[in-house]
Each structure stands twice: as structure tokens, then as C-alpha cells.
Design an enzyme around this catalytic site. Structure first.
Site, PDB file in Angstrom:
ATOM      1  CG  PHE A 248      -1.938   1.045   1.213  1.00  0.00           C
ATOM      2  CD1 PHE A 248      -3.327   1.030   0.729  1.00  0.00           C
ATOM      3  CD2 PHE A 248      -1.493   2.496   1.967  1.00  0.00           C
ATOM      4  CE1 PHE A 248      -4.103   1.930   0.911  1.00  0.00           C
ATOM      5  CE2 PHE A 248      -2.404   3.198   1.659  1.00  0.00           C
ATOM      6  CZ  PHE A 248      -3.730   3.209   1.209  1.00  0.00           C
TER       7      PHE A 248
ATOM      8  CG  ASP B 170       5.810   3.630   1.678  1.00  0.00           C
ATOM      9  OD1 ASP B 170       5.737   4.014   2.778  1.00  0.00           O
ATOM     10  OD2 ASP B 170       4.769   3.085   0.968  1.00  0.00           O
TER      11      ASP B 170
ATOM     12  CE  LYS C  24      -0.135   5.295   7.687  1.00  0.00           C
ATOM     13  NZ  LYS C  24      -1.456   5.821   7.255  1.00  0.00           N
TER      14      LYS C  24
END
Length: 396
Positions: A134, A219, A248
Site C-alpha cells: 500500500f 516506503d 503519518k
């Protein structure tokens, strides 16, 4: 839809939301419009690394909001320089591009890799990514993601993202050709079910990338900023990536992200990359405050200790109920169950009285735990006790 005094019809319908409105939060706890409190083990999907409304962020906002908000990224500003210096000093990277979301940071990484391919590999543009990965919700990052069903939602996809199998080196090798420029992966697939890449696999990818003149992109939108017990997850594998993305936790709840690269990879020309809000002083001042809290002596050691405490508790729960077990790193963990009870458990946990519990089920047989990095062992134990009670009620 209306409930209580709220009419939510002005909001675009993009997901199913429960009939509650959160009005305040502190630490590991949220409070809704009716005054009910919830122990939060989602924390905005690993976003609120210091919990809700931590004093470090509150103070940074108060101070910076009275100085400078956004002079535009066409000019230098002090907080962005300070945060970039912290990030490069704590990592193997030399340069930072700030963005507003993890998807935007990953989009930047894809663009940088393709530009590097134009300069150094005769226009090579393909990036090998992984099934169940993702990377975001832009068209390019959705195409890079291996989330089932995404290939047709906004078809046609952006070309150039062949999918390999995590922890299977031969599946990566089979996809590499003359048009391949990079390999991109999450050190732990969060949305995919908290599936870690093994140390051996990460090291093998670094060796393969060196042999084939490819870039290695990590990532770390979900794993970075202390989530796995070190500032960045790649450190645990002993590898040196070429590009890393953060999101985040870097903003602790504020919209902030970053794309970092080693000096020799930085081939953007003026005008190739930008963004109106990127690197604005308000967000980067928050980022610096968050970084300093995570880098304080003993903080990351505490994350590792609390991660082990959570792991032991989940293993005990799995053993009690005959479940397969748990997996993860630091305070990014998953309980692997023997049946697809996940969504029902999430609903029952939220409805608990007098205090609710917020959990996440990325798969039917999986619960994912992403508490604040400063969650207490007492709060972990309270969550485990509530979860055990829910499972008991469902299996009587």
C-alpha cells in the site's frame, strides 16, 4: 444522515462511519459528542505517535503560529531547515523534500526514480513493487500498490509497476528487465496485514539492486519515526536505501510527510517538483518537536519494551483461544485469528460501556494495533483484558 444535533450530509460519502463525532482527545483516549471515552489503539492509523494533543505539538503550534505560517516554498524557512537537518543527521540520506501526505511523498519518490532513470539508465521507468503493498491513493501510488481490486477502480492504471511477492527474491529477479529502474517496498506491509520483510530479504534486495544498477526505495510512511522501535525500520535490516518516504508519525497528527534521498540520487531540475504547502514552517516546526520527543534518551528503548509487552500479551491471548499467533515490529503488531471475527470484534469493542475501545481489522482474520508510542503498559493491559472479554462473549 442525521443523528443527535448533527447533520453530516455536507460531507462527501467515502467510507462507512459510526454514529459518533469525536470532540476531544488526550494521550491514548478520545471523547465523543456524548461524553463517552474510548481507548484508542488506532491513533489515526499510526499517525498520532505521541497520542492525542501532546504538549510538544500544542506548544510548537502556539509558538510557530505567531511567527510565520507559509512564506511559500519558493523561499527558505527556518523550521524546514531544522527538521531536514535532524532527519538527515539521523539517517543515511543527504537531502529532504517535504510534502503533505505519505501518498505525495511516494509520488515524489516515483518521480525522482523515473528522473534518475532518464539521466542514468536510458529512460528506464519501471519500479518493482509487491502484492498486498500500500503506497497511497493518488493514481500513481494506487498503481504501485498491490491492494486487491485496485487495478480497476480508476482504470487505466499508471503503467510500470510489476508486482513481486514479499520475501521471495526470485519473484523480484523475474520481473527485472532493461526498463527497470527501482525496487520499492514497505519494511512492514501495514495495510497488507502487518507482514514484515525479513532481514535476509532486505539485504538480498540491496545486493540485487547494486548488481543491476537499480534504486532501492523504502516506503516508511507507516514504519518510520520510531513505530518499529528504531527511528527508521530499515536500520534493523542493516541496509542503506537510496530513497525513503515518511508520513503519518512525522507530523504526530499534523499533515506532514517527507521524501529523503542520497545526494547522488537527487537529479531533479528546478521546476520538476514542488507544492504550495510543502515544507511550510507551521508543519515542519511540529515535525521538529515530534522528532525531538522521539530522539530523547530512552524513548525508543521504551517503544521496544512496550512492543515486547504487547507481543507477549497477544501471544498469550492467541494461545488461550487456539489462534495462530501474532506478528509485527515494535508497536506495529497484528493478532492473527483462526476465524474472520475481525470486523465484529471492532464493532463490539467500540460499543463497550462505560468506555469503548478502538481497534482496526485490515483483514477478516486479523486485528492491527497501532497505539501511541508512549502508550503505557497499563493501557496495553486494559486493551488486552477488554479484547479477551469480547472474544469470550463471542465464543460462548
Amino acid at each position: 444522515m442525521e443523528f443527535g444535533q448533527f447533520n453530516v450530509n455536507a460531507l462527501m460519502e467515502i467510507t462507512q462511519r459510526p454514529d459518533l463525532v469525536f470532540v476531544r482527545g488526550q494521550g491514548s483516549w478520545l471523547e465523543d459528542h456524548a461524553g463517552k471515552r474510548y481507548l484508542d489503539f488506532i491513533q489515526g492509523w499510526a499517525v498520532n505517535c505521541l497520542g492525542h494533543c501532546p504538549p510538544e505539538i500544542v506548544q510548537a503550534v502556539q509558538k510557530q503560529s505567531q511567527l510565520l505560517l507559509n512564506p511559500s516554498p519558493a523561499f527558505y524557512n527556518l523550521p524546514s531547515i531544522e527538521l531536514a537537518t535532524r532527519l538527515t543527521g539521523a539517517s543515511c540520506f543527504d537531502r529532504v523534500f517535504f510534502a503533505n501526505s505519505g501518498a505525495e511523498a511516494n509520488e515524489g519518490a516515483i518521480k525522482l526514480a523515473r528522473k534518475w532513470g532518464q539521466v542514468h539508465k536510458q529512460g528506464a521507468f519501471k519500479i518493482v513493487t509487491f502484492d498486498h503493498s500500500f503506497h497511497g491513493r493518488t493514481l500513481a501510488t494506487m498503481s504501485a500498490s498491490g491492494k486487491p481490486g485496485w487495478s480497476t477502480i480508476f482504470a487505466p492504471q499508471v503503467d510500470g509497476f510489476p508486482k513481486a511477492d514479499l520475501n521471495d527474491l526470485s519473484s523480484v529477479e523475474a520481473l527485472i528487465d532493461d526498463q527497470t529502474v527501482a525496487i520499492m517496498l514497505e519494511p512492514v506491509q501495514g495495510e497488507g496485514g502487518v507482514i514484515p520483510a525479513t532481514t535476509e530479504f532486505m539485504q538480498a534486495l540491496r545486493k540485487l539492486a547494486d548488481e543491476r544498477k537499480l534504486l532501492l526505495i523504502v516506503d516508511e510512511v507507516q514504519t518510520g519515526m520510531g513505530r518499529t522501535g528504531t527511528m527508521f525500520a530499515y536500520e534493523q535490516a542493516g541496509v542503506r536505501p537510496d530513497i525513503m518516504t515518511l508520513g503519518k508519525g512525522i507530523g504526530g497528527g499534523a499533515p506532514l510527510a517527507a521524501m529523503l534521498a542520497r545526494e547522488e540520487i537527487c537529479v531533479f531540475k528546478h521546476g520538476d517538483q514542488g507544492g504550495t504547502y510543502n515544507g511550510n514552517p507551521l508543519m515542519t516546526a511540529i515535525g521538529a518537536a515530534v522528532f525531538d520527543a522521539l530522539a530523547a534518551p530512552g524513548f525508543l528503548e521504551g517503544v521496544r519494551e512496550r512492543g515486547e509487552h504487547l507481543s507477549r500479551g497477544l501471544l498469550a491471548l492467541a494461545a488461550k483461544w487456539g489462534m495462530p499467533g501474532e506478528r509485527g515490529n515494535g508497536l506495529l503488531r497484528a493478532l492473527i485469528m483462526d476465524r474472520d471475527d475481525g470486523p465484529a470484534i471492532v464493532d463490539r469493542a467500540r460499543a463497550l460501556a462505560p468506555h469503548g475501545l478502538l481497534l482496526n481489522a485490515p483483514r477478516g482474520n486479523l486485528l492491527r494495533f497501532m497505539p501511541a508510542l508512549n502508550v503505557t503498559t497499563g493501557e496495553i493491559d486494559a486493551m488486552l483484558e477488554q479484547l479477551d472479554g469480547i472474544i469470550t462473549g463471542m465464543r460462548k
